[in-house]
Design a protein around this motif. Structure first.
Motif, PDB file in Angstrom:
ATOM      1  N   ARG A 242       0.718  -1.352   0.136  1.00 26.38           N
ATOM      2  CA  ARG A 242       0.030   0.165   0.049  1.00 26.38           C
ATOM      3  C   ARG A 242       0.862   1.242  -0.025  1.00 26.38           C
ATOM      4  N   ASP A 243       1.986   1.121   0.651  1.00 27.00           N
ATOM      5  CA  ASP A 243       2.839   2.369   0.934  1.00 27.00           C
ATOM      6  C   ASP A 243       3.360   2.518  -0.737  1.00 27.00           C
ATOM      7  N   SER A 244       3.982   1.528  -1.408  1.00 21.21           N
ATOM      8  CA  SER A 244       4.634   1.660  -2.490  1.00 21.21           C
ATOM      9  C   SER A 244       3.926   2.134  -3.741  1.00 21.21           C
ATOM     10  N   LEU A 245       2.528   1.538  -3.601  1.00 23.13           N
ATOM     11  CA  LEU A 245       1.366   2.029  -4.390  1.00 23.13           C
ATOM     12  C   LEU A 245       1.109   3.348  -4.340  1.00 23.13           C
ATOM     13  N   ARG A 246       0.912   4.021  -2.911  1.00 25.18           N
ATOM     14  CA  ARG A 246       0.501   5.453  -2.905  1.00 25.18           C
ATOM     15  C   ARG A 246       1.785   6.446  -3.100  1.00 25.18           C
ATOM     16  N   LEU A 247       3.017   5.874  -3.010  1.00 24.94           N
ATOM     17  CA  LEU A 247       4.117   6.772  -3.477  1.00 24.94           C
ATOM     18  C   LEU A 247       4.121   6.980  -4.667  1.00 24.94           C
ATOM     19  N   GLU A 248       3.972   5.793  -5.558  1.00 26.54           N
ATOM     20  CA  GLU A 248       4.165   5.820  -6.901  1.00 26.54           C
ATOM     21  C   GLU A 248       2.857   6.906  -7.469  1.00 26.54           C
ATOM     22  N   ALA A 249       1.813   6.679  -6.759  1.00 23.90           N
ATOM     23  CA  ALA A 249       0.657   7.816  -7.241  1.00 23.90           C
ATOM     24  C   ALA A 249       0.823   9.027  -6.647  1.00 23.90           C
ATOM     25  N   GLY A 250       1.830   9.498  -5.991  1.00 19.49           N
ATOM     26  CA  GLY A 250       2.025  10.762  -5.508  1.00 19.49           C
ATOM     27  C   GLY A 250       1.240  11.328  -4.527  1.00 19.49           C
ATOM     28  N   MET A 251       0.744  10.269  -3.688  1.00 23.24           N
ATOM     29  CA  MET A 251      -0.204  10.629  -2.624  1.00 23.24           C
ATOM     30  C   MET A 251       0.521  10.973  -1.337  1.00 23.24           C
ATOM     31  N   PRO A 252       0.200  11.891  -0.639  1.00 24.18           N
ATOM     32  CA  PRO A 252       0.901  12.133   0.754  1.00 24.18           C
ATOM     33  C   PRO A 252       0.368  11.110   1.876  1.00 24.18           C
ATOM     34  N   LEU A 253       1.324  10.930   2.908  1.00 27.91           N
ATOM     35  CA  LEU A 253       1.163  10.184   4.096  1.00 27.91           C
ATOM     36  C   LEU A 253       1.353  10.772   5.166  1.00 27.91           C
ATOM     37  N   TYR A 254       0.189  10.906   6.127  1.00 27.80           N
ATOM     38  CA  TYR A 254       0.319  11.666   7.355  1.00 27.80           C
ATOM     39  C   TYR A 254       1.491  11.077   8.129  1.00 27.80           C
ATOM     40  N   GLY A 255       2.375  11.960   8.743  1.00 24.90           N
ATOM     41  CA  GLY A 255       3.584  11.512   9.387  1.00 24.90           C
ATOM     42  C   GLY A 255       4.699  11.611   8.715  1.00 24.90           C
ATOM     43  N   ASN A 256       4.601  11.603   7.522  1.00 24.63           N
ATOM     44  CA  ASN A 256       5.882  11.686   6.475  1.00 24.63           C
ATOM     45  C   ASN A 256       5.621  13.094   5.600  1.00 24.63           C
ATOM     46  N   GLU A 257       4.635  13.141   4.844  1.00 22.58           N
ATOM     47  CA  GLU A 257       4.613  14.403   3.863  1.00 22.58           C
ATOM     48  C   GLU A 257       3.822  15.503   4.720  1.00 22.58           C
ATOM     49  N   LEU A 258       2.862  15.057   5.576  1.00 23.48           N
ATOM     50  CA  LEU A 258       1.818  15.923   6.409  1.00 23.48           C
ATOM     51  C   LEU A 258       2.073  15.734   7.870  1.00 23.48           C
ATOM     52  N   SER A 259       1.874  17.219   8.454  1.00 29.36           N
ATOM     53  CA  SER A 259       2.238  17.150   9.928  1.00 29.36           C
ATOM     54  C   SER A 259       1.558  18.371  10.384  1.00 29.36           C
ATOM     55  N   ARG A 260       1.678  18.539  11.881  1.00 28.04           N
ATOM     56  CA  ARG A 260       1.154  19.751  12.532  1.00 28.04           C
ATOM     57  C   ARG A 260       2.227  20.806  12.103  1.00 28.04           C
ATOM     58  N   GLU A 261       3.427  20.397  11.785  1.00 26.14           N
ATOM     59  CA  GLU A 261       4.498  21.448  11.726  1.00 26.14           C
ATOM     60  C   GLU A 261       4.392  21.944  10.090  1.00 26.14           C
ATOM     61  N   PHE A 377       4.144  10.183 -10.120  1.00 28.18           N
ATOM     62  CA  PHE A 377       5.174   9.462 -10.695  1.00 28.18           C
ATOM     63  C   PHE A 377       4.395   8.504 -11.752  1.00 28.18           C
ATOM     64  N   TYR A 378       3.375   7.934 -11.269  1.00 27.96           N
ATOM     65  CA  TYR A 378       2.518   6.853 -12.020  1.00 27.96           C
ATOM     66  C   TYR A 378       1.150   7.101 -12.454  1.00 27.96           C
ATOM     67  N   LYS A 379       0.438   7.072 -13.341  1.00 22.66           N
ATOM     68  CA  LYS A 379      -0.838   7.337 -13.520  1.00 22.66           C
ATOM     69  C   LYS A 379      -1.516   6.527 -14.417  1.00 22.66           C
TER      70      LYS A 379
END
Length: 382
Positions: A242-261, A377-379
């Motif tokens: 699921r993580d490799s799939l979402r990364l290819e699709a350029g989708m952010p993951l909370y705690g990695n790309e998204l945060s309170r900061e 990256f992938y569509k």
């Protein structure tokens, strides 16, 4: 940290899953090969347990107006049956979570936050309902996460597989369902027919569906989906794929790309923020100031995609360099199973964020060449 187990835990054990902690939940990381699971989703279909996600119902005569206040998007503009990706932010514009809201009626909404944030989001919504205006909003906030399971079927054969569990006269409910929409569909499994909420949403970059089901029926539904799939058509898939799939699709993951900061503009989620809506919302003043200051466009750092020109992959927290000077940091990265080269998401100084810019990633002391590329990256080909 307390360990939570989904209603499908025993199904995963029987299938030989390797488990990992994710947001306090024991979740299947993979069953056999994460690469095989990744490719199955791209080529046929994968079956995912997403029951660690939250489900929060917001109901009442002021539900739409309340969600306009609590979230950054204009939820009131959404039609019944549709879904909308949005953010819940702090007063300073920091991101508490990204989430999907489904409108199930004029005054009934289902908010789905991420696993580790489910309780936090439910509590924030309840608090904002009480304090959002004089006397609070006339809404009820119900956290149904503990009683609800979520099963996803993702991949080009997802629709074909699920139709085998739906009466023929109801097939149009599935085939006619648009992306980011949801409908109640009768599913027949374990000798019974049950109306379940089916959404055409996902986190893989492929066509697919997510099914909301009560915990006590989750295992039977999971077994039924596996049973109707033909040989080689569908396999269970874990968090690694699921993580490799979402990364290819350029989708952010909370705690990695998204945060309170961070903030929506630097994360490339400016279009999600509705500064055009007339009503006030939590974080509005800060987000207006951030946009006016050029956050993520003319100032600060911006989330970009990086394509590796060598063989080695950048990983989370690896420094990004320009002429030997640190100009950013990788948030997610790995070799792309579909594309055959390393990919990464990273925050870099805006002056180095244009596609085509050559940058290095410091791979434990050795600089590896990467190039800024447009996302995703992938569509998939529709």
């Amino acid at each position: 940290m307390t360990e939570n187990y989904t209603a499908l835990y025993e199904e995963h054990k029987k299938a030989g899953a390797s488990f990992t902690d994710f947001g306090g939940w024991q979740m299947p990381l993979k069953y056999s090969s994460e690469l095989a699971e990744h490719h199955a989703v791209r080529q046929s279909a994968g079956l995912f347990d997403l029951s660690h996600m939250g489900e929060v119902w917001v109901t009442g005569p002021e539900a739409a107006a309340f969600l306009d206040y609590a979230l950054v998007g204009k939820i009131s503009a959404m039609s019944v049956g549709k879904a909308k990706y949005s953010l819940i932010c702090q007063e300073d514009g920091g991101i508490i979570d990204d989430l999907i809201t489904y409108r199930r009626g004029d005054s009934r909404f289902l908010v789905v936050p991420n696993a580790g944030n489910a309780k936090v989001v439910a509590e924030a919504l309840a608090q904002r309902a009480r304090s959002g205006k004089d006397g609070g909003f006339d809404v009820a906030v119900e956290d149904a996460s503990a009683a609800t399971s979520l099963i996803a079927v993702q991949g080009p054969k997802a629709e074909e597989i699920l139709l085998r569990l739906v009466p023929a006269e109801q097939h149009a409910l599935v085939t006619g369902l648009k992306y980011y929409a949801a409908v109640e569909v009768p599913f027949t499994f374990a000798g019974n027919t049950a109306e379940l909420l089916l959404a055409r949403t996902g986190y893989t970059g492929e066509d697919g569906f997510e099914i909301f089901v009560d915990n006590d029926a989750a295992a039977a539904l999971w077994q039924a989906i596996e049973a109707v799939a033909e040989e080689g058509e569908l396999i269970p898939a874990g968090l690694a794929s699921r993580d490799s799939l979402r990364l290819e699709a350029g989708m952010p993951l909370y705690g990695n790309e998204l945060s309170r900061e961070g903030n929506p503009f630097s994360a490339g989620l400016g279009p999600v923020v509705s500064l055009a809506k007339e009503s006030d919302f939590v974080g509005r003043a800060a987000l207006e100031a951030l946009k006016a200051g050029g956050a993520g466009s003319t100032s600060g750092r911006k989330l970009v995609g990086l394509k590796g020109l060598g063989r080695r992959a950048g990983r989370s927290h690896y420094p990004v360099l320009k002429d030997g000077v640190v100009v950013g940091e990788v948030t997610s990265g790995q070799p792309s199973p579909t594309l055959g080269y390393p990919i990464a998401l990273a925050y870099v100084d805006v002056e180095h964020a244009e596609p085509g810019t050559a940058l290095d990633v410091d791979l434990r002391g050795k600089a590896e060449l990467f190039e800024v590329v447009a996302l995703p990256f992938y569509k998939r080909v529709k």
